[in-house]
Design an enzyme around this catalytic site. Sequence first.
Site, mmCIF file in Angstrom:
data_model
loop_
_atom_site.group_PDB
_atom_site.id
_atom_site.type_symbol
_atom_site.label_atom_id
_atom_site.label_comp_id
_atom_site.label_asym_id
_atom_site.label_seq_id
_atom_site.Cartn_x
_atom_site.Cartn_y
_atom_site.Cartn_z
ATOM 1 N N ASP A 267 45.261 44.650 37.821
ATOM 2 C CA ASP A 267 44.614 45.304 38.954
ATOM 3 C C ASP A 267 45.599 46.301 39.541
ATOM 4 O O ASP A 267 46.785 45.987 39.689
ATOM 5 C CB ASP A 267 44.219 44.275 40.021
ATOM 6 C CG ASP A 267 43.282 43.213 39.484
ATOM 7 O OD1 ASP A 267 42.428 43.551 38.646
ATOM 8 O OD2 ASP A 267 43.397 42.053 39.903
ATOM 9 N N GLU B 107 43.895 42.682 49.326
ATOM 10 C CA GLU B 107 44.081 42.951 47.897
ATOM 11 C C GLU B 107 45.491 43.473 47.616
ATOM 12 O O GLU B 107 46.118 43.074 46.644
ATOM 13 C CB GLU B 107 43.052 43.954 47.379
ATOM 14 C CG GLU B 107 41.650 43.390 47.209
ATOM 15 C CD GLU B 107 41.488 42.480 46.008
ATOM 16 O OE1 GLU B 107 42.416 42.347 45.186
ATOM 17 O OE2 GLU B 107 40.407 41.865 45.887
#
Length: 152
Positions: free
Chosen positions: A77, A60
Amino acid sequence: MKPLLLLGLPLLLVLLAVKPPGCQGIIIPRCQLVRILRQHRLEGFVGRKVADWVCLAKHESGYNTRAINHNQNGSSDYGIFQINSKYWCYDGRTPGASNGCRIHCRKLLDDNIMDDIKCAKLIAQRARGLMPWVAWRKRCRGKDLRPYIRGC
């Protein structure tokens, strides 16, 4: 004119080197992250091992506490776990945000990942697993994750 240019370059370098509060961030070494996640009882949490969480963070954010990714839907994000502003944190820019973790997204960008862990656990608890994270689904689920904790 040259003296001003010469004076300007060192000043510019100094200004670039100074980070305002809240802009700090680090790339956490893998084994340090393993220790932190174990201390915060992620081993076995929602049926997942620490290796799952480390794999998730690797894919991620590259273990980067100040990673930001802007999505096509207008959300972003944030942080080491790439927590989304549409559902979990407030960034002041995402339309229709619900802020499920009751946290400002900028708090997910500092070198203290305790609030990131707390929010990630809430997300995982509500989802009963790590399915909300695309990188975990595509890169970690069903794979041999032992290398993520080997030597730690």
